[in-house]
Design a protein around this motif. Structure first.
Motif, short mmCIF file in Angstrom:
data_model
loop_
_atom_site.label_atom_id
_atom_site.label_comp_id
_atom_site.label_asym_id
_atom_site.label_seq_id
_atom_site.Cartn_x
_atom_site.Cartn_y
_atom_site.Cartn_z
N UNK A 1 -15.34 -0.12 -25.06
CA UNK A 1 -15.13 0.93 -24.08
C UNK A 1 -14.39 0.34 -22.87
N UNK A 2 -14.13 1.20 -21.89
CA UNK A 2 -13.30 0.77 -20.76
C UNK A 2 -13.90 -0.39 -20.00
N UNK A 3 -13.05 -0.99 -19.21
CA UNK A 3 -13.49 -2.10 -18.35
C UNK A 3 -14.55 -1.58 -17.36
N UNK A 4 -15.60 -2.33 -17.12
CA UNK A 4 -16.63 -1.91 -16.16
C UNK A 4 -16.12 -2.00 -14.73
N UNK A 5 -16.28 -0.91 -14.02
CA UNK A 5 -15.84 -0.87 -12.62
C UNK A 5 -16.94 -0.22 -11.77
N UNK A 6 -17.39 -0.94 -10.76
CA UNK A 6 -18.32 -0.36 -9.78
C UNK A 6 -17.53 -0.18 -8.48
N UNK A 7 -17.41 1.06 -8.05
CA UNK A 7 -16.63 1.36 -6.85
C UNK A 7 -17.51 2.02 -5.80
N UNK A 8 -17.46 1.52 -4.60
CA UNK A 8 -18.13 2.18 -3.48
C UNK A 8 -17.21 3.23 -2.90
N UNK A 9 -17.79 4.34 -2.49
CA UNK A 9 -17.04 5.40 -1.81
C UNK A 9 -17.73 5.60 -0.47
N UNK A 10 -17.14 4.99 0.56
CA UNK A 10 -17.80 5.01 1.88
C UNK A 10 -17.81 6.40 2.50
N UNK A 11 -16.88 7.25 2.07
CA UNK A 11 -16.72 8.59 2.69
C UNK A 11 -16.45 8.41 4.19
N UNK A 12 -16.93 9.34 5.03
CA UNK A 12 -16.62 9.24 6.46
C UNK A 12 -17.73 8.47 7.17
N UNK A 13 -17.93 7.24 6.68
CA UNK A 13 -18.95 6.35 7.24
C UNK A 13 -18.29 4.99 7.48
N UNK A 14 -18.84 4.25 8.35
CA UNK A 14 -18.40 2.91 8.78
C UNK A 14 -17.13 2.98 9.63
N UNK A 15 -17.11 2.08 10.62
CA UNK A 15 -16.00 2.02 11.57
C UNK A 15 -15.05 0.90 11.17
N UNK A 16 -13.80 1.00 11.61
CA UNK A 16 -12.88 -0.11 11.37
C UNK A 16 -13.47 -1.45 11.85
N UNK A 17 -14.15 -1.42 12.99
CA UNK A 17 -14.69 -2.67 13.55
C UNK A 17 -15.84 -3.24 12.73
N UNK A 18 -16.44 -2.44 11.86
CA UNK A 18 -17.53 -2.93 11.00
C UNK A 18 -17.02 -3.40 9.65
N UNK A 19 -15.78 -3.09 9.36
CA UNK A 19 -15.28 -3.19 7.98
C UNK A 19 -15.14 -4.63 7.51
N UNK A 20 -14.54 -5.49 8.33
CA UNK A 20 -14.25 -6.85 7.89
C UNK A 20 -15.54 -7.56 7.46
N UNK A 21 -16.52 -7.54 8.33
CA UNK A 21 -17.78 -8.24 8.02
C UNK A 21 -18.47 -7.64 6.80
N UNK A 22 -18.42 -6.31 6.69
CA UNK A 22 -19.10 -5.68 5.57
C UNK A 22 -18.45 -6.04 4.24
N UNK A 23 -17.13 -6.01 4.19
CA UNK A 23 -16.45 -6.35 2.93
C UNK A 23 -16.70 -7.82 2.58
N UNK A 24 -16.73 -8.67 3.58
CA UNK A 24 -17.06 -10.09 3.34
C UNK A 24 -18.47 -10.22 2.75
#
Ligand code: PGA
Length: 250
Positions: A1-24
């Motif tokens: 079957x297809x390649x396993x992919x887990x994707x987060x969908x933040x929607x209208x949550x989290x600020x640009x200023x929170x993004x770097x640390x969170x993705x890390x």
């Protein structure tokens, strides 16, 4: 079957200023993942998300795009703009966009074609409402949504599309489809794709489940034959929960 992919969908949550640390944080907690790990973020967070994901296994996605190349479309964002930032994926036709922002099967198809033409990987969402499920029309409705989304798309391109089956009644409600309910529809989607293309193409397409998937229920859902991953809303906003879901995808 297809390649396993887990994707987060933040929607209208989290600020640009929170993004770097969170993705890390996501990158650190999901190191060594057996599946593809994607964070889909609001447009304004994408640049920071790409910067944080650089040199890690995490891929970044947008939550929408416009189907035109460029021009007088105030407030819209094109595929070229996303590519220029270093974005890999884009969610198309999420039920919230269909409900609140007038997305139709036709715009979903146009956006999917544009994403593929430009080299973005589309995550195309389909799903039924509670009324539709209770009326017994789930599979026929989803068949129509899939056929419309894949219109004029070649088999080679179709293999790059990720389908996310998201029953609307399960999104953000805490009411998850049972693993059997989710599997039944994901298997039906694979069947429709096999009819549109062929069995090999259908088998190569990643089909995700989405709708209140969380750290507690992910393993059971992801164990199903036709569920190749998840599109995660609420539980993608906490790196701990998200990493448990990623670990369940193998
Ligand atoms: P949820 O959202 O996980 O919060 O239900 C899923 C989605 O809408 O993609």
């Amino acid at each position: 079957m297809g390649k396993y992919i887990i994707a987060g969908n933040w929607k209208m949550n989290k600020l640009p200023s929170e993004t770097y640390d969170f993705v890390k944080e996501v990158a650190a907690k999901t190191a060594g993942a057996a599946c593809e790990v994607v964070c889909c973020t609001p447009y304004v967070c994408l640049a920071e998300a790409v910067r944080a994901a650089k040199g890690t296994h995490v891929k970044i996605g947008a939550e929408n795009l416009h189907f035109k190349d460029s021009g007088a479309y105030t407030g819209e964002v094109s595929a070229d703009m996303l590519l220029d930032l270093g974005v890999d994926y884009v969610i198309i036709g999420h039920s919230e966009r269909r409900e609140y922002f007038a997305e139709t099967d036709s715009t979903v198809n146009q956006k999917t074609i544009k994403a593929l033409e430009k080299g973005l990987l589309p995550i195309v969402c389909v799903g039924e409402s509670l009324e539709q499920r209770e009326a017994g029309v789930t599979v026929s409705l989803i068949t129509d949504q899939i056929k419309a989304a894949f219109a004029d798309i070649s088999a080679d391109d179709a293999k790059k599309v990720v389908v996310a089956y998201e029953p609307i009644w399960a999104i953000g409600t805490g009411k998850t489809a049972t693993a059997d309910q989710a599997e039944e529809v994901c298997a039906a989607i694979r069947n429709v794709l096999a009819g549109l293309y062929d069995a090999d193409t259908a088998a190569a397409i990643t089909i995700q489940y989405g709708g209140s998937m969380n750290a507690g229920n992910a393993a059971e859902l992801l164990a199903k034959e036709n569920i190749d991953g998840g599109l995660i809303g609420g539980a993608s906003l906490k790196s701990e929960d998200f990493s448990v879901i990623v670990a369940a995808a193998k």
